[in-house]
Scaffold this motif. Structure first.
Motif, PDB file in Angstrom:
ATOM      1  N   ASN A   1       5.908  50.021 -81.075  1.00 18.28           N
ATOM      2  CA  ASN A   1       5.028  49.697 -79.958  1.00 18.28           C
ATOM      3  C   ASN A   1       4.812  50.896 -79.038  1.00 18.28           C
ATOM      4  O   ASN A   1       3.707  51.097 -78.531  1.00 18.28           O
ATOM      5  CB  ASN A   1       5.570  48.486 -79.203  1.00 18.28           C
ATOM      6  CG  ASN A   1       5.388  47.220 -80.012  1.00 18.28           C
ATOM      7  OD1 ASN A   1       4.289  46.717 -80.154  1.00 18.28           O
ATOM      8  ND2 ASN A   1       6.469  46.720 -80.593  1.00 18.28           N
TER       9      ASN A   1
ATOM     10  N   SER B   1      -2.375  46.208 -74.542  1.00 14.88           N
ATOM     11  CA  SER B   1      -1.698  45.162 -73.788  1.00 14.88           C
ATOM     12  C   SER B   1      -0.661  44.440 -74.647  1.00 14.88           C
ATOM     13  O   SER B   1       0.441  44.136 -74.180  1.00 14.88           O
ATOM     14  CB  SER B   1      -2.722  44.168 -73.242  1.00 14.88           C
ATOM     15  OG  SER B   1      -2.085  43.208 -72.444  1.00 14.88           O
ATOM     16  N   ARG B   2      -1.000  44.200 -75.905  1.00 15.11           N
ATOM     17  CA  ARG B   2      -0.058  43.529 -76.813  1.00 15.11           C
ATOM     18  C   ARG B   2       1.170  44.408 -77.056  1.00 15.11           C
ATOM     19  O   ARG B   2       2.304  43.926 -77.022  1.00 15.11           O
ATOM     20  CB  ARG B   2      -0.739  43.170 -78.130  1.00 15.11           C
ATOM     21  CG  ARG B   2       0.160  42.409 -79.097  1.00 15.11           C
ATOM     22  CD  ARG B   2      -0.562  41.925 -80.357  1.00 15.11           C
ATOM     23  NE  ARG B   2      -1.325  42.961 -81.037  1.00 15.11           N
ATOM     24  CZ  ARG B   2      -2.659  43.025 -81.085  1.00 15.11           C
ATOM     25  NH1 ARG B   2      -3.402  42.113 -80.487  1.00 15.11           N
ATOM     26  NH2 ARG B   2      -3.264  43.992 -81.729  1.00 15.11           N
TER      27      ARG B   2
ATOM     28  N   ALA C   1       2.378  46.744 -75.102  1.00 11.61           N
ATOM     29  CA  ALA C   1       3.156  46.770 -73.863  1.00 11.61           C
ATOM     30  C   ALA C   1       3.883  45.444 -73.637  1.00 11.61           C
ATOM     31  O   ALA C   1       5.042  45.427 -73.200  1.00 11.61           O
ATOM     32  CB  ALA C   1       2.250  47.105 -72.687  1.00 11.61           C
ATOM     33  N   ALA C   2       3.230  44.337 -73.955  1.00 13.08           N
ATOM     34  CA  ALA C   2       3.872  43.022 -73.826  1.00 13.08           C
ATOM     35  C   ALA C   2       5.058  42.908 -74.774  1.00 13.08           C
ATOM     36  O   ALA C   2       6.088  42.306 -74.420  1.00 13.08           O
ATOM     37  CB  ALA C   2       2.857  41.906 -74.099  1.00 13.08           C
ATOM     38  N   ASN C   3       4.919  43.469 -75.971  1.00 16.46           N
ATOM     39  CA  ASN C   3       6.042  43.459 -76.917  1.00 16.46           C
ATOM     40  C   ASN C   3       7.228  44.228 -76.349  1.00 16.46           C
ATOM     41  O   ASN C   3       8.385  43.802 -76.473  1.00 16.46           O
ATOM     42  CB  ASN C   3       5.624  44.052 -78.260  1.00 16.46           C
ATOM     43  CG  ASN C   3       4.727  43.137 -79.051  1.00 16.46           C
ATOM     44  OD1 ASN C   3       4.669  41.935 -78.811  1.00 16.46           O
ATOM     45  ND2 ASN C   3       3.989  43.700 -79.994  1.00 16.46           N
TER      46      ASN C   3
ATOM     47  N   GLU D   1       7.838  44.739 -73.146  1.00 17.44           N
ATOM     48  CA  GLU D   1       8.368  43.886 -72.073  1.00 17.44           C
ATOM     49  C   GLU D   1       9.295  42.821 -72.651  1.00 17.44           C
ATOM     50  O   GLU D   1      10.392  42.580 -72.128  1.00 17.44           O
ATOM     51  CB  GLU D   1       7.234  43.199 -71.317  1.00 17.44           C
ATOM     52  CG  GLU D   1       6.432  44.104 -70.415  1.00 17.44           C
ATOM     53  CD  GLU D   1       5.294  43.352 -69.745  1.00 17.44           C
ATOM     54  OE1 GLU D   1       5.566  42.502 -68.871  1.00 17.44           O
ATOM     55  OE2 GLU D   1       4.127  43.612 -70.099  1.00 17.44           O
ATOM     56  N   ALA D   2       8.849  42.166 -73.719  1.00 14.15           N
ATOM     57  CA  ALA D   2       9.655  41.100 -74.339  1.00 14.15           C
ATOM     58  C   ALA D   2      10.966  41.661 -74.881  1.00 14.15           C
ATOM     59  O   ALA D   2      12.026  41.031 -74.722  1.00 14.15           O
ATOM     60  CB  ALA D   2       8.859  40.424 -75.456  1.00 14.15           C
TER      61      ALA D   2
ATOM     62  N   HIS E   1      13.904  41.949 -72.539  1.00 16.88           N
ATOM     63  CA  HIS E   1      14.594  40.722 -72.131  1.00 16.88           C
ATOM     64  C   HIS E   1      15.759  40.401 -73.061  1.00 16.88           C
ATOM     65  O   HIS E   1      16.528  39.477 -72.781  1.00 16.88           O
ATOM     66  CB  HIS E   1      13.624  39.540 -72.069  1.00 16.88           C
ATOM     67  CG  HIS E   1      12.649  39.681 -70.945  1.00 16.88           C
ATOM     68  ND1 HIS E   1      12.971  39.428 -69.637  1.00 16.88           N
ATOM     69  CD2 HIS E   1      11.360  40.102 -70.937  1.00 16.88           C
ATOM     70  CE1 HIS E   1      11.928  39.663 -68.868  1.00 16.88           C
ATOM     71  NE2 HIS E   1      10.935  40.074 -69.633  1.00 16.88           N
TER      72      HIS E   1
ATOM     73  N   SER F   1       2.142  45.317 -69.579  1.00 13.82           N
ATOM     74  CA  SER F   1       1.020  44.717 -70.319  1.00 13.82           C
ATOM     75  C   SER F   1      -0.241  44.624 -69.471  1.00 13.82           C
ATOM     76  O   SER F   1      -1.353  44.668 -69.998  1.00 13.82           O
ATOM     77  CB  SER F   1       1.403  43.350 -70.882  1.00 13.82           C
ATOM     78  OG  SER F   1       1.749  42.466 -69.835  1.00 13.82           O
ATOM     79  N   GLU F   2      -0.092  44.510 -68.175  1.00 11.61           N
ATOM     80  CA  GLU F   2      -1.247  44.497 -67.268  1.00 11.61           C
ATOM     81  C   GLU F   2      -1.635  45.926 -66.872  1.00 11.61           C
ATOM     82  O   GLU F   2      -2.817  46.227 -66.714  1.00 11.61           O
ATOM     83  CB  GLU F   2      -0.952  43.661 -66.017  1.00 11.61           C
ATOM     84  CG  GLU F   2      -0.895  42.173 -66.287  1.00 11.61           C
ATOM     85  CD  GLU F   2      -2.215  41.608 -66.805  1.00 11.61           C
ATOM     86  OE1 GLU F   2      -3.287  41.955 -66.253  1.00 11.61           O
ATOM     87  OE2 GLU F   2      -2.176  40.811 -67.767  1.00 11.61           O
TER      88      GLU F   2
ATOM     89  N   LYS G   1      -4.236  47.960 -68.919  1.00 13.95           N
ATOM     90  CA  LYS G   1      -5.620  47.461 -68.988  1.00 13.95           C
ATOM     91  C   LYS G   1      -6.535  48.306 -68.101  1.00 13.95           C
ATOM     92  O   LYS G   1      -6.116  48.790 -67.061  1.00 13.95           O
ATOM     93  CB  LYS G   1      -5.684  45.998 -68.556  1.00 13.95           C
ATOM     94  CG  LYS G   1      -5.009  45.052 -69.531  1.00 13.95           C
ATOM     95  CD  LYS G   1      -5.097  43.618 -69.042  1.00 13.95           C
ATOM     96  CE  LYS G   1      -4.448  42.653 -70.031  1.00 13.95           C
ATOM     97  NZ  LYS G   1      -4.504  41.276 -69.533  1.00 13.95           N
TER      98      LYS G   1
END
Length: 152
Positions: free
Chosen positions: A42, A62-63, A65-67, A69-70, A73, A120-121, A124
């Motif tokens: 990623n 965004s995807r 970056a979201a990955n 972020e996930a 966690h 993820s934001e 953009k």
């Protein structure tokens, strides 16, 4: 003869436990490698866009970056258990200093968590938005690698 028999019995009893323990450490290391492979994949997507090597695509950025972020966690430090340092297990790049400075290691992972928050934001709106995110994430990775990862 009795002593030899007792020693042979003790060896046979501990052999399966050692093998099981070694398998558990191998599984932990495999999971750790999997985490870093997903992170690298990623990061590679984002870095390619930031450098202009691949065209900017907002949904893909965004995807990715979201990955990331996930992934942050996940309790990655829990995969760093005694016996999985470089030199103790095959294919480990983890320096032994992790286990003598576990609080600092966890703090450095917390830096990655912080850098990933909202990524993820943040990516953009155009290619120019990706570079700063990659810089923050890369800085967090480097902070840990400089201290706790063997040079390849």
């Amino acid at each position: 003869m009795r002593l030899l028999s007792a020693a042979a019995l003790a060896f046979t009893v501990t052999l399966p436990m050692t093998t099981h323990a070694d398998e558990a450490l191998d599984e932990l290391l495999e999971a750790r490698h999997g985490f870093y492979q997903m992170l690298a994949m990623n990061m590679g997507t984002l870095a390619g866009m930031a450098k202009g090597e691949t065209p900017y695509d907002e949904a893909t950025a965004s995807r990715a970056a979201a990955n990331i972020e996930a992934l942050t966690h996940y309790d990655l430090p829990s995969l760093f258990v005694e016996g999985t340092a470089s030199g103790q297990i095959k294919d480990s790049a983890a320096k032994p200093e992790i286990w003598t400075n576990m609080d600092d290691f966890k703090t450095k992972f917390g830096g990655l968590v912080e850098a990933a928050a909202g990524a993820s934001e943040a990516v953009k709106g155009g290619q120019d938005k990706v570079g700063p995110v990659v810089g923050k994430l890369g800085g967090a990775c480097k902070a840990c690698h400089d201290v706790y990862r063997e040079k390849s």
